[in-house]
Scaffold this motif. Structure first.
Motif, PDB file in Angstrom:
ATOM      1  N   LYS A 191       0.813  -1.212   0.000  1.00  0.00           N
ATOM      2  CA  LYS A 191       0.000   0.000   0.000  1.00  0.00           C
ATOM      3  C   LYS A 191       0.847   1.263   0.000  1.00  0.00           C
ATOM      4  CE  LYS A 191      -3.772  -2.366   0.111  1.00  0.00           C
ATOM      5  NZ  LYS A 191      -4.582  -2.459  -1.125  1.00  0.00           N
ATOM      6  N   THR A 192       1.954   1.229   0.723  1.00  0.00           N
ATOM      7  CA  THR A 192       2.808   2.415   0.758  1.00  0.00           C
ATOM      8  C   THR A 192       4.257   2.008   0.964  1.00  0.00           C
ATOM      9  OG1 THR A 192       3.039   4.613   1.744  1.00  0.00           O
ATOM     10  CG2 THR A 192       2.647   2.814   3.254  1.00  0.00           C
ATOM     11  N   ILE A 193       5.154   2.845   0.488  1.00  0.00           N
ATOM     12  CA  ILE A 193       6.592   2.670   0.686  1.00  0.00           C
ATOM     13  C   ILE A 193       7.061   3.778   1.613  1.00  0.00           C
ATOM     14  CG2 ILE A 193       8.852   2.558  -0.404  1.00  0.00           C
ATOM     15  CD1 ILE A 193       6.989   0.259  -1.162  1.00  0.00           C
ATOM     16  N   VAL A 194       7.658   3.390   2.738  1.00  0.00           N
ATOM     17  CA  VAL A 194       8.123   4.350   3.737  1.00  0.00           C
ATOM     18  C   VAL A 194       9.588   4.665   3.454  1.00  0.00           C
ATOM     19  CG1 VAL A 194       8.375   4.843   6.198  1.00  0.00           C
ATOM     20  CG2 VAL A 194       6.496   3.370   5.401  1.00  0.00           C
TER      21      VAL A 194
ATOM     22  N   LEU B 218       3.480   6.829  -1.241  1.00  0.00           N
ATOM     23  CA  LEU B 218       4.757   6.990  -0.571  1.00  0.00           C
ATOM     24  C   LEU B 218       4.543   7.707   0.750  1.00  0.00           C
ATOM     25  CD1 LEU B 218       6.978   8.174  -3.585  1.00  0.00           C
ATOM     26  CD2 LEU B 218       6.417   5.844  -2.861  1.00  0.00           C
ATOM     27  N   LEU B 219       5.455   7.464   1.692  1.00  0.00           N
ATOM     28  CA  LEU B 219       5.396   8.117   3.003  1.00  0.00           C
ATOM     29  C   LEU B 219       6.811   8.519   3.384  1.00  0.00           C
ATOM     30  CD1 LEU B 219       3.598   8.899   5.421  1.00  0.00           C
ATOM     31  CD2 LEU B 219       4.064   6.634   6.390  1.00  0.00           C
ATOM     32  N   LEU B 220       7.043   9.833   3.502  1.00  0.00           N
ATOM     33  CA  LEU B 220       8.371  10.355   3.829  1.00  0.00           C
ATOM     34  C   LEU B 220       8.470  10.593   5.323  1.00  0.00           C
ATOM     35  CD1 LEU B 220      11.094  11.437   2.637  1.00  0.00           C
ATOM     36  CD2 LEU B 220      10.058  13.720   2.761  1.00  0.00           C
ATOM     37  N   THR B 221       9.506  10.037   5.933  1.00  0.00           N
ATOM     38  CA  THR B 221       9.695  10.192   7.367  1.00  0.00           C
ATOM     39  C   THR B 221      11.084  10.755   7.650  1.00  0.00           C
ATOM     40  OG1 THR B 221       9.573   9.029   9.498  1.00  0.00           O
ATOM     41  CG2 THR B 221      10.541   7.822   7.666  1.00  0.00           C
ATOM     42  N   GLY B 222      11.248  11.419   8.767  1.00  0.00           N
ATOM     43  CA  GLY B 222      12.551  11.962   9.148  1.00  0.00           C
ATOM     44  C   GLY B 222      12.653  13.453   8.849  1.00  0.00           C
TER      45      GLY B 222
END
Length: 616
Positions: free
Chosen positions: A206-209, A243-247
């Motif tokens: 579903k999403t790529i972190v 997509l999911l951007l973290t940091g």
């Protein structure tokens, strides 16, 4: 211009939710991923007499309900450990888990993200299952690292049996492969081997972190991903993942530059091939195979297949080559070649044959044989308006026609996704009675292929195909389906299955077949069934193929076929899969039967054609 990438912003701590959503939107992001409770806010449910004053978390009124349902992905508190060995910690985690999920459902958020950190997840699966049964509108993203943190131990020479795919498979299996469970796959700086990475392409991604730590600076100071990561992103973009951007930002250009780069690689991905454009919307969509011998095709179906830009070009080449081989230049002015197009449909093969004759300056006379009365009307109109007196239309089943003369060349397009599943062998065996002893059949041979595949999406789709009029309650698992494969992991290269050649001068003719096929698996996987393909030799070296390695570029007439198995089968690493496939014939029908004997035994699927057969 194609649409922008769907990308969210992962936030660890959110003092002001409306402002966080506003800023994320200004940076280009479509949604935010936020904790419902403060990450350090633990509960004290089991301390006697203890009560904490005030609300446990923010009010649902900080944003309106439509924003909750479209802009927010909620995250489970990271300290919750439902499978803790400590009984108090486990009970405390259970209570907090139910409190947080109940609130998420109350807020009507579309997605709840839950971390998975090990394969010891039986209690987590039990707790999730409760909400899978209760909630119809919520999706659960299971956040999983693509590579276990413990892999560092193996790099230092220590044993390591940790595999995040195994964690996921355990949880997914315990939750009965529920379609409301999806994977939020967290990338790391060094990706696992390709054989392990590819398995995720068959799972419900579903999403790529993506952490900002994965990005490097280019010469201008902007963030970029390594070529390996870019190749992975190109692969998963085909699955329409988010997509999911973290940091935090590591660059002077700030967080917006990360989104701009991700959108850039999304927009720059290779344009869709012709077959991808043609099949848009049909990816992983199950269709019943056509039965043109038993059922008359409608005009729309003919029209779709006539649009193929490759198939009829290849047929034209094959007929042209056959004409020049059969009639040398010195005989071309005195020889008329008899061509019979059997199963002529609305006439595309007649057109191809006429073009072929013109291109090599040979005289031909064509019989167009068709049993479908609707298509015959079209053929008769075309015979009078387009083809003059060069084409004779015959309204008859090719197997029953008494031809006035013998054919030099017999042309047909009776192939299905598994080559013989539209009964080309039976039809051409019947039609060859009016082919000269030295006559040419186009096609002259065709071979089917099988490969094992893993695809929870296809298995879930098959599970929903129950038909009330079938006597056997599991008939949907014994029926092959035509499907444009996408969210699928092919476990091994296809191997040849059945081959048929024409003309067939065996006496007696027997079109029954049996073969046992063995596949070697490197990585552990879950087997959901087998994908079927075919290739055909039209004439000489002129071919058509839907085999993945030799697919005729641009051809759109056939999708692969899918043979499901009733019970998904976990296959350990370094195992062999042995599948047995039968093609069985009776006086009135033809059907397939299949089963597995390695590494585990399955039931025999479709015995005696009880669930699926092709009518003669």
């Amino acid at each position: 211009m194609s649409k922008a990438v769907s990308c969210g912003r992962d936030i660890t701590c959110v003092p002001d939710l409306p402002k966080t959503i506003q800023l994320a939107g200004q940076d280009g992001f479509d949604f935010v991923s936020v904790p419902l409770f403060h990450p350090r806010y633990k509960r004290e449910y089991f301390i006697p007499g203890y009560t904490r004053p005030g609300p446990a978390t923010r009010s649902d009124k900080v944003i309106n309900s439509s924003d909750w349902s479209t802009l927010a992905v909620t995250k489970l508190s990271p300290w919750i450990q439902l499978d803790s060995k400590d009984d108090t910690q486990r009970r405390l985690s259970e209570k907090a888990f139910h409190e947080e999920l109940s609130l998420a459902i109350h807020l009507n958020v579309p997605v709840i993200m839950i971390p998975l950190t090990s394969g010891d997840c039986a209690n987590l699966a039990r707790c999730i299952s409760r909400y899978l049964l209760q909630s119809n509108h919520h999706i659960f993203w299971i956040k999983i690292p693509i590579k276990s943190p413990q892999d560092e131990l193996s790099c230092q020479g220590q044993a390591n049996d940790e595999d995040p795919w195994e964690w996921w498979n355990t949880l997914f299996t315990l939750c009965s492969q529920n379609k409301k469970l999806g994977v939020a796959l967290e990338l790391c700086s060094e990706l696992p081997p390709l054989s392990k990475v590819d398995r995720w392409c068959g799972e419900p991604l579903k999403t790529i972190v993506l952490s900002t730590d994965l990005f490097m600076n280019n010469k201008r100071g902007y963030p970029v991903l390594s070529r390996i990561h870019q190749a992975f992103m190109e692969k998963v973009f085909k699955l329409d993942v988010q997509l999911l951007l973290t940091g935090a930002s590591k660059l002077e250009y700030g967080i917006p530059s990360y989104y701009q780069y991700l959108n850039h690689i999304y927009q720059s991905r290779p344009s869709r091939s012709l077959i991808e454009k043609f099949s848009k919307g049909y990816e992983d969509y199950l269709q019943n195979p056509l039965q043109p011998l038993m059922d008359n095709l409608d005009s729309q179906t003919y029209e779709i297949f006539e649009k193929d830009p490759i198939k009829y070009v290849q047929y034209e080449k094959a007929v042209a080559r056959a004409l020049t081989d059969r009639v040398p230049d010195e005989m071309k002015d005195s020889t008329t070649t008899i061509v019979m197009v059997v199963g002529a449909g609305r006439g595309p093969l007649v057109d191809a044959s006429l073009r072929a004759a013109k291109s090599v300056d040979r005289e031909i006379r064509i019989y167009a044989v068709e049993k479908n009365p609707g298509a015959v009307v079209t053929l008769l109109n075309r015979a009078s308006e387009d083809w003059d007196d060069r084409v004779t239309v015959v309204s008859c089943d090719m197997r029953k026609w008494s031809a006035p003369e013998k054919a030099d060349i017999l042309v047909s397009e009776l192939l299905g996704s598994f080559s013989d599943n539209e009964l080309s062998p039976e039809c051409l065996d019947g039609a060859q009675s009016f082919l000269k002893s030295d006559g040419i059949s186009i096609p002259c041979s065709y071979t089917s292929y099988l490969s094992p595949i893993s695809s929870p999406k296809l298995y879930i789709a098959v599970s929903g195909c129950k038909e009330k009029d079938k006597a056997y309650q599991f008939s949907h698992y014994e029926t092959p389906y035509v499907v444009r494969l996408q969210n699928v992991h092919v476990l091994a290269e296809p191997v040849p299955c059945f081959t048929f050649t024409h003309p067939n001068y065996n006496n007696p003719i027997n079109n029954e077949r049996y073969l046992a096929m063995t596949f070697d698996l490197k990585e552990a996987a879950v087997l959901h069934g087998f994908a079927g393909y075919f290739d055909t030799i039209l004439y000489d070296d002129i071919t058509l193929s839907i085999h993945p390695r030799t697919h005729s570029t641009g051809m759109i007439s056939w999708f692969p076929i899918f043979f499901p198995i009733k019970d998904p089968m976990y296959i350990p690493a370094s195992s062999k899969i042995t599948v047995h496939m039968w093609r069985v014939c009776s006086a009135k029908k033809v059907w397939y039967e299949w089963c597995l004997t390695e590494p585990f035994k399955s039931c025999l699927h479709n015995p005696n054609g009880r669930s699926y057969w092709i009518g003669l």
